[in-house]
Design an enzyme around this catalytic site. Structure first.
Site, PDB file in Angstrom:
ATOM      1  N   LYS A  65      -6.280   1.670   2.201  1.00 50.19           N
ATOM      2  CA  LYS A  65      -5.614   2.037   3.701  1.00 50.19           C
ATOM      3  C   LYS A  65      -5.910   3.280   4.411  1.00 50.19           C
ATOM      4  CE  LYS A  65      -2.207  -1.677   3.147  1.00 50.19           C
ATOM      5  NZ  LYS A  65      -0.634  -1.785   3.241  1.00 50.19           N
ATOM      6  N   ASP A 101       2.186  -3.252   9.325  1.00 51.42           N
ATOM      7  CA  ASP A 101       3.345  -3.500   8.152  1.00 51.42           C
ATOM      8  C   ASP A 101       4.664  -3.293   8.835  1.00 51.42           C
ATOM      9  OD1 ASP A 101       1.598  -4.287   6.132  1.00 51.42           O
ATOM     10  OD2 ASP A 101       1.401  -2.337   5.361  1.00 51.42           O
TER      11      ASP A 101
HETATM   12  P1  NAP Z   1       2.972   1.581  -4.331  1.00 51.95           P
HETATM   13  O1  NAP Z   1       2.751   2.368  -3.269  1.00 51.95           O
HETATM   14  O2  NAP Z   1       2.289   1.392  -5.529  1.00 51.95           O
HETATM   15  O3  NAP Z   1       4.476   1.663  -4.862  1.00 51.95           O
HETATM   16  C1  NAP Z   1       5.398   1.225  -5.687  1.00 51.95           C
HETATM   17  C2  NAP Z   1       6.597   1.726  -5.593  1.00 51.95           C
HETATM   18  O4  NAP Z   1       7.407   0.647  -6.871  1.00 51.95           O
HETATM   19  C3  NAP Z   1       7.090   3.039  -6.172  1.00 51.95           C
HETATM   20  O5  NAP Z   1       8.233   3.431  -5.442  1.00 51.95           O
HETATM   21  C4  NAP Z   1       7.328   3.199  -7.660  1.00 51.95           C
HETATM   22  O6  NAP Z   1       8.040   4.235  -7.998  1.00 51.95           O
HETATM   23  C5  NAP Z   1       8.269   1.890  -7.649  1.00 51.95           C
HETATM   24  N1  NAP Z   1       8.079   1.346  -9.097  1.00 51.95           N
HETATM   25  C6  NAP Z   1       6.891   0.603  -9.718  1.00 51.95           C
HETATM   26  N2  NAP Z   1       7.233   0.471 -10.961  1.00 51.95           N
HETATM   27  C7  NAP Z   1       8.493   0.729 -11.112  1.00 51.95           C
HETATM   28  C8  NAP Z   1       9.495   0.750 -12.064  1.00 51.95           C
HETATM   29  N3  NAP Z   1       9.151   0.127 -13.456  1.00 51.95           N
HETATM   30  N4  NAP Z   1      10.709   1.081 -12.023  1.00 51.95           N
HETATM   31  C9  NAP Z   1      11.249   1.510 -10.790  1.00 51.95           C
HETATM   32  N5  NAP Z   1      10.349   1.799  -9.591  1.00 51.95           N
HETATM   33  C10 NAP Z   1       9.068   1.308  -9.817  1.00 51.95           C
HETATM   34  O7  NAP Z   1       3.322  -0.129  -4.069  1.00 51.95           O
HETATM   35  P2  NAP Z   1       3.276  -0.630  -2.518  1.00 51.95           P
HETATM   36  O8  NAP Z   1       2.129  -0.676  -1.711  1.00 51.95           O
HETATM   37  O9  NAP Z   1       4.432   0.354  -1.865  1.00 51.95           O
HETATM   38  O10 NAP Z   1       4.075  -2.153  -2.746  1.00 51.95           O
HETATM   39  C11 NAP Z   1       5.181  -2.473  -3.247  1.00 51.95           C
HETATM   40  C12 NAP Z   1       5.515  -3.838  -3.211  1.00 51.95           C
HETATM   41  O11 NAP Z   1       5.662  -4.246  -1.979  1.00 51.95           O
HETATM   42  C13 NAP Z   1       4.442  -4.535  -3.806  1.00 51.95           C
HETATM   43  O12 NAP Z   1       5.060  -5.582  -4.755  1.00 51.95           O
HETATM   44  C14 NAP Z   1       3.546  -5.256  -2.806  1.00 51.95           C
HETATM   45  O13 NAP Z   1       3.297  -6.631  -3.123  1.00 51.95           O
HETATM   46  C15 NAP Z   1       4.913  -5.267  -1.773  1.00 51.95           C
HETATM   47  N6  NAP Z   1       4.339  -5.540  -0.591  1.00 51.95           N
HETATM   48  C16 NAP Z   1       4.544  -6.643   0.303  1.00 51.95           C
HETATM   49  C17 NAP Z   1       4.105  -6.511   1.748  1.00 51.95           C
HETATM   50  C18 NAP Z   1       4.614  -7.804   2.524  1.00 51.95           C
HETATM   51  O14 NAP Z   1       3.831  -7.860   3.568  1.00 51.95           O
HETATM   52  N7  NAP Z   1       5.329  -8.445   2.234  1.00 51.95           N
HETATM   53  C19 NAP Z   1       3.435  -5.456   2.397  1.00 51.95           C
HETATM   54  C20 NAP Z   1       3.219  -4.353   1.265  1.00 51.95           C
HETATM   55  C21 NAP Z   1       3.594  -4.451  -0.088  1.00 51.95           C
HETATM   56  P3  NAP Z   1       7.522   5.466  -8.650  1.00 51.95           P
HETATM   57  O15 NAP Z   1       7.254   6.298  -7.190  1.00 51.95           O
HETATM   58  O16 NAP Z   1       8.224   6.209  -9.437  1.00 51.95           O
HETATM   59  O17 NAP Z   1       6.077   5.151  -9.310  1.00 51.95           O
END
Ligand code: NAP
Length: 277
Positions: A65, A101
Site C-alpha cells: 500500500k 479504507d
Molecule cells: P498491521 O499493520 O500488521 O497492524 C497489526 C496491529 O495489531 C498492530 O497494532 C499490532 O500491535 C496489533 N497486534 C498484533 N498482534 C497482537 C497481539 N498479540 N497483541 C496485541 N496487539 C497485537 O495490520 P493492519 O493492516 O492494521 O490490519 C489489522 C486487522 O484489521 C487485520 O485483522 C485485518 O484483516 C483487518 N482489516 C480489516 C479491514 C476491513 O476492511 N474490514 C481493512 C484493513 C484491515 P503492535 O504494533 O504492537 O505490533
C-alpha cells in the site's frame, strides 16, 4: 474488456474478486477483476506499468500500500494523510492513488449505527495500517478525542505525532478501564482474527449507548462482537467495511456507483464461513 485486479503478496485469500465480479455481472459490464501476486522486488515496476500490464486500475493490498502511493503521479487527500493507497486509477494518462479504507469504515458505521455518539471520545485499539485509516476517518467526522491503545507504545506515539493533539496515547494494559465515557470502541488489531489469540478486554466500562466495531472479518462474529452482544451493546462487523471500501474504486474504473446489497454481503459471508481464513 476493462480489466482490473487486486495486487498483493500473498493474495490467495483476497475477497475483492468476489465483490467486484459480483458488481461487474450485476451491471452487465464488459470487465474482469483478477488477483495478482507480485513480490517486493518487482512491485514498483509492475505498478508503474499497470496500464501496459493490461489494467485500467487496481486495488493494492498488504504489503504494497505504501509503494502504491509512491508510484502514483497524484494522490487523494486520504491517501496522503494515511500514507498509503489501496486504489489506483488513471486520469488524463496519470496514475492516481486513493485510500478508501476510511470511507468504508465510516460508511458502514453510519449505515449500521446511524446515531453513534460522535460527540464522545472514541477508543481505538491498534496502531498498524488499518488504525491510520480509522483515525483519519474519525478526525474527518469531527471526533475530538481519540484514545489510542497499542501493544507497542512507540507505534501509537508515532501515530499521535502525525495525527495531532486529538490523540491520547494510553497504555495497552489500561484498555478496559480506558473505555469509560467512550462512545465508540474500534478494534484494529489482528487479535480475534482466525488463528490469532482473542482480544482480551472488559466491556463493562463502556457506556450503554456506545458502539463496538471490530474491523476483523474472519471470523465474521469475533469474540469481541460476541462480548458486545452479551452486554447488549450495538456492534458493527468488519465485513461491511470491506464491502463499502470497494465502492469508490469500482465507480472510478467502471463509471457506475455500485450498491452494497444484502445479497453481496451474504455471498461474501458464505465464502468466509466456508474457508475460515
Ligand atoms: P498491521 O499493520 O500488521 O497492524 C497489526 C496491529 O495489531 C498492530 O497494532 C499490532 O500491535 C496489533 N497486534 C498484533 N498482534 C497482537 C497481539 N498479540 N497483541 C496485541 N496487539 C497485537 O495490520 P493492519 O493492516 O492494521 O490490519 C489489522 C486487522 O484489521 C487485520 O485483522 C485485518 O484483516 C483487518 N482489516 C480489516 C479491514 C476491513 O476492511 N474490514 C481493512 C484493513 C484491515 P503492535 O504494533 O504492537 O505490533
Amino acid at each position: 474488456m476493462k480489466r482490473t485486479c487486486v495486487i498483493g503478496y500473498p493474495i490467495e485469500h483476497s475477497r475483492s474478486p468476489l465483490i467486484h465480479n459480483y458488481w461487474i455481472k450485476k451491471y452487465s459490464i464488459a470487465g474482469e477483476y483478477t488477483k495478482k501476486s507480485v513480490p517486493h522486488e518487482t512491485i514498483f515496476e509492475y505498478l508503474k506499468k499497470l496500464k501496459s500490464n493490461g489494467f485500467i486500475g487496481a486495488n493494492v493490498t498488504i504489503p504494497h500500500k505504501r509503494t502504491a502511493l509512491q508510484v502514483a503521479n497524484e494522490a487523494d487527500a486520504a491517501a496522503v494523510a494515511i500514507g498509503a493507497a489501496n486504489t489506483l486509477w488513471y486520469e488524463r494518462e496519470q496514475l492516481i492513488a486513493g485510500n478508501t479504507d476510511g470511507y468504508g469504515f465510516l460508511t458502514h458505521l453510519d449505515t449500521s449505527a446511524p446515531d453513534w455518539p460522535a460527540d464522545r471520545p472514541a477508543a481505538v485499539l491498534g496502531a498498524g495500517g488499518a488504525a491510520q485509516a480509522v483515525i483519519y476517518a474519525l478526525q474527518q467526522r469531527g471526533v475530538s478525542k481519540i484514545r489510542l491503545f497499542n501493544r507497542t507504545r512507540a507505534k501509537a506515539e508515532a501515530l499521535a505525532a502525525r495525527f495531532g493533539d486529538q490523540i491520547d496515547v494510553a497504555p495497552w494494559q489500561t484498555r478496559s478501564e480506558g473505555l469509560q465515557d467512550c462512545g465508540l470502541l474500534v478494534n484494529t488489531t489482528a487479535l480475534g482474527m482466525a488463528g490469532n489469540d482473542p482480544l482480551e478486554i472488559d466491556l463493562s466500562h463502556l457506556p450503554q449507548e456506545a458502539v463496538v466495531y471490530d474491523i476483523v472479518y474472519v471470523p465474521l462474529k469475533t469474540p469481541l462482537l460476541a462480548a458486545a452482544q452479551v452486554r447488549q451493546l450495538r456492534s458493527v462487523d468488519g465485513l461491511g467495511m470491506l464491502l463499502h471500501q470497494a465502492v469508490p474504486g469500482f465507480e472510478r474504473w467502471y463509471g457506475i456507483r455500485p450498491e452494497v446489497t444484502s445479497e453481496l454481503y451474504a455471498m461474501v459471508a458464505q465464502d468466509i464461513s466456508a474457508s475460515s481464513c
